[in-house]
Design a protein around this motif. Structure first.
Motif, PDB file in Angstrom:
ATOM      1  N   SER A 163      11.942  29.384 -15.214  1.00  0.00           N
ATOM      2  CA  SER A 163      12.695  28.556 -14.273  1.00  0.00           C
ATOM      3  C   SER A 163      13.647  29.431 -13.482  1.00  0.00           C
ATOM      4  O   SER A 163      13.898  30.586 -13.833  1.00  0.00           O
ATOM      5  N   VAL A 164      14.223  28.856 -12.431  1.00  0.00           N
ATOM      6  CA  VAL A 164      15.160  29.599 -11.594  1.00  0.00           C
ATOM      7  C   VAL A 164      16.375  30.029 -12.386  1.00  0.00           C
ATOM      8  O   VAL A 164      17.034  31.024 -12.070  1.00  0.00           O
ATOM      9  N   THR A 183      14.774  33.073 -15.279  1.00  0.00           N
ATOM     10  CA  THR A 183      13.966  34.224 -14.880  1.00  0.00           C
ATOM     11  C   THR A 183      14.853  35.317 -14.283  1.00  0.00           C
ATOM     12  O   THR A 183      16.006  35.071 -13.915  1.00  0.00           O
ATOM     13  N   GLU A 230      10.645  37.566 -10.181  1.00  0.00           N
ATOM     14  CA  GLU A 230      10.276  36.196 -10.543  1.00  0.00           C
ATOM     15  C   GLU A 230      11.432  35.240 -10.268  1.00  0.00           C
ATOM     16  O   GLU A 230      11.231  34.116  -9.787  1.00  0.00           O
ATOM     17  N   HIS A 231      12.646  35.675 -10.547  1.00  0.00           N
ATOM     18  CA  HIS A 231      13.810  34.844 -10.221  1.00  0.00           C
ATOM     19  C   HIS A 231      13.900  34.614  -8.723  1.00  0.00           C
ATOM     20  O   HIS A 231      14.134  33.484  -8.269  1.00  0.00           O
ATOM     21  N   HIS A 233      11.403  31.969  -7.555  1.00  0.00           N
ATOM     22  CA  HIS A 233      11.860  30.602  -7.844  1.00  0.00           C
ATOM     23  C   HIS A 233      13.016  30.217  -6.935  1.00  0.00           C
ATOM     24  O   HIS A 233      13.073  29.084  -6.432  1.00  0.00           O
ATOM     25  N   PHE A 251       2.988  27.450  -8.276  1.00  0.00           N
ATOM     26  CA  PHE A 251       3.822  27.229  -9.448  1.00  0.00           C
ATOM     27  C   PHE A 251       3.118  26.230 -10.366  1.00  0.00           C
ATOM     28  O   PHE A 251       2.397  25.347  -9.906  1.00  0.00           O
ATOM     29  N   GLU A 295       6.801  24.975 -14.468  1.00  0.00           N
ATOM     30  CA  GLU A 295       7.805  25.629 -13.629  1.00  0.00           C
ATOM     31  C   GLU A 295       8.523  24.620 -12.748  1.00  0.00           C
ATOM     32  O   GLU A 295       9.752  24.675 -12.581  1.00  0.00           O
ATOM     33  N   TYR A 296       7.776  23.668 -12.158  1.00  0.00           N
ATOM     34  CA  TYR A 296       8.437  22.617 -11.377  1.00  0.00           C
ATOM     35  C   TYR A 296       9.406  21.832 -12.250  1.00  0.00           C
ATOM     36  O   TYR A 296      10.537  21.527 -11.843  1.00  0.00           O
ATOM     37  N   ASP A 320      12.529  23.929 -13.179  1.00  0.00           N
ATOM     38  CA  ASP A 320      13.413  24.095 -12.024  1.00  0.00           C
ATOM     39  C   ASP A 320      14.119  22.777 -11.708  1.00  0.00           C
ATOM     40  O   ASP A 320      15.304  22.760 -11.334  1.00  0.00           O
TER      41      ASP A 320
END
Length: 399
Positions: free
Chosen positions: A82-83, A86, A90-91, A94, A211, A215-216, A219
């Motif tokens: 996730s934001v 990560t 990768e961060h 996101h 994504f 992941e959605y 986030d």
């Protein structure tokens, strides 16, 4: 934790500085060791150096000692995609998706939602002449606004309130609350895949990158959890300040400039997010005179850093920060709260306070200020209750 943390917070931080300096050895539930950073300069150093102090929970040297039901697992995370958890490229991937979606939120529409939902909540108690502001207004308002903006139906609001509250307080219901909230997120992702709309989640899912549903969901959880209670506490703490501090009395009689000043003062003195977990040392180092081992967790004591006497040498005599926004209320550096989210939070909270003061003439605190208690959370600083009385008025619909 403990009652003194909620009743004498300034004294607690002062005692910590005298005993340990700006970086304090602390224990989390279950005798788990960590470092609490409460120095302004040290906070700036930690949040400005993602190489030495990355937000990579996988580095933690305590994972093997933790039971599966450790209540703070949802707050700490473990390499979740996730934001919030990560790092590196990768961060940034996101963050580009999340920030791009937040930037598409129309601020005029956001303010309209906040006004409409605030009026709806106030209609429920404005004729009684008394109310408990936290449960009747400050908590539900951010949830209902977030629900609309992110894509949730209004009907999910009550469940979001209970699940996110349990998770944030870090008590025995934290894990169950987290699991329930995640379930809500998965259902919403499925609905928006079938019927996208003009909402943040739909904008996220339309982002030109791939994504997963997980992941959605994670986030979305980061946005919801980071927005709900801090906004509720920003409203509640600002109202408490305006009702108990003569410096802000003008805000109760239409002086709108005082609302902004009170909200900024709260971000300095009574910030909703007191402690964040965290950062992890990438190697052995020293910070604030302490020896930090590789893999040690550093808790970001945002409230403690804001209270650092070294940060206030040039403050005006009356203590008002006015336009000084150099606080850590939204953290700092690469992993701070995205600026579009900060703008949205300010719009919702200020609108909520303005509507409340416009609608309730003669509003005043109904109990002695010293009896106001805090929620039992070391991470988020908010009131348990805020009872008020006012002149009864008709609901906008005439009821």
């Amino acid at each position: 934790m403990g009652p003194r943390f909620h009743t004498e917070l300034e004294a607690v931080y002062r005692d910590m500085r005298q005993a340990h300096g700006s970086v304090v050895p602390v224990e989390l539930p279950g005798d788990v060791p960590a470092w609490l950073v409460i120095g302004y300069r040290e906070m700036y150093q930690v949040t400005s150096d993602p190489v030495l102090f990355p937000r990579d929970a996988g580095l933690w040297n305590q994972w093997d000692t933790l039971p599966e039901d450790w209540p703070l697992r949802p707050m700490v995370g473990s390499r979740q995609p996730s934001v919030y958890f990560t790092v590196g490229d990768e961060h940034r991937r996101h963050l580009a998706m999340v920030q791009g979606a937040l930037e598409r939120v129309d601020h005029t529409e956001l303010r309209r939602h906040a006004e409409e939902l605030a009026d709806r909540l106030i209609d429920g108690f404005c004729g009684t002449g008394e109310a408990e502001v936290i449960s009747a207004y400050a908590k539900p308002l951010p949830v209902l606004v977030l629900a609309r903006v992110l894509g949730f139906p209004d009907s999910d609001g009550p469940e979001l309130i209970s699940t996110l509250g349990a998770m944030a307080d870090g008590g025995p219901d934290a894990i169950h609350g987290y699991e329930q909230a995640i379930g809500l997120m998965y259902r919403l992702v499925e609905r928006k895949r079938q019927r996208p709309g003009a909402d943040v989640l739909s904008y996220m899912m339309a982002f030109p990158d791939t994504f997963t549903d997980e992941e959605y969901v994670l986030d979305l959880m980061a946005l919801t959890a980071a927005g709900y209670l801090p906004m509720a506490d920003w409203i509640g703490n600002s109202m408490r300040l305006m009702l108990t501090d003569d410096r802000f009395a003008a805000s109760l009689t239409g002086g709108r400039h005082s609302i902004a000043e009170a909200m900024n003062e709260v971000l300095w003195e009574d910030t909703p997010t007191q402690i964040l977990a965290g950062r992890w040392a990438a190697r052995d180092t020293r910070l604030g005179g302490q020896r930090i081992a590789a893999g040690d967790m550093l808790l970001l004591g945002l409230g403690g850093a804001n209270a650092d006497p070294s940060a206030h040498a040039a403050d005006p005599a009356d203590g008002l920060r006015n336009s000084n926004f150099a606080h850590f209320a939204f953290s700092h550096g690469e992993f701070q709260c995205p600026f579009p989210a900060q703008e949205m939070a300010e719009i919702v909270c200020r609108t909520g306070i303005e509507v409340l003061l416009d609608r309730l003439p003669g509003i005043d605190l109904a109990v002695p200020p010293q009896t106001l208690g805090r929620r039992p959370s070391p991470f988020l600083r908010g009131l348990s209750v805020l009872p008020v009385h006012f002149t009864p008025v008709h609901a906008q619909g005439g009821r």
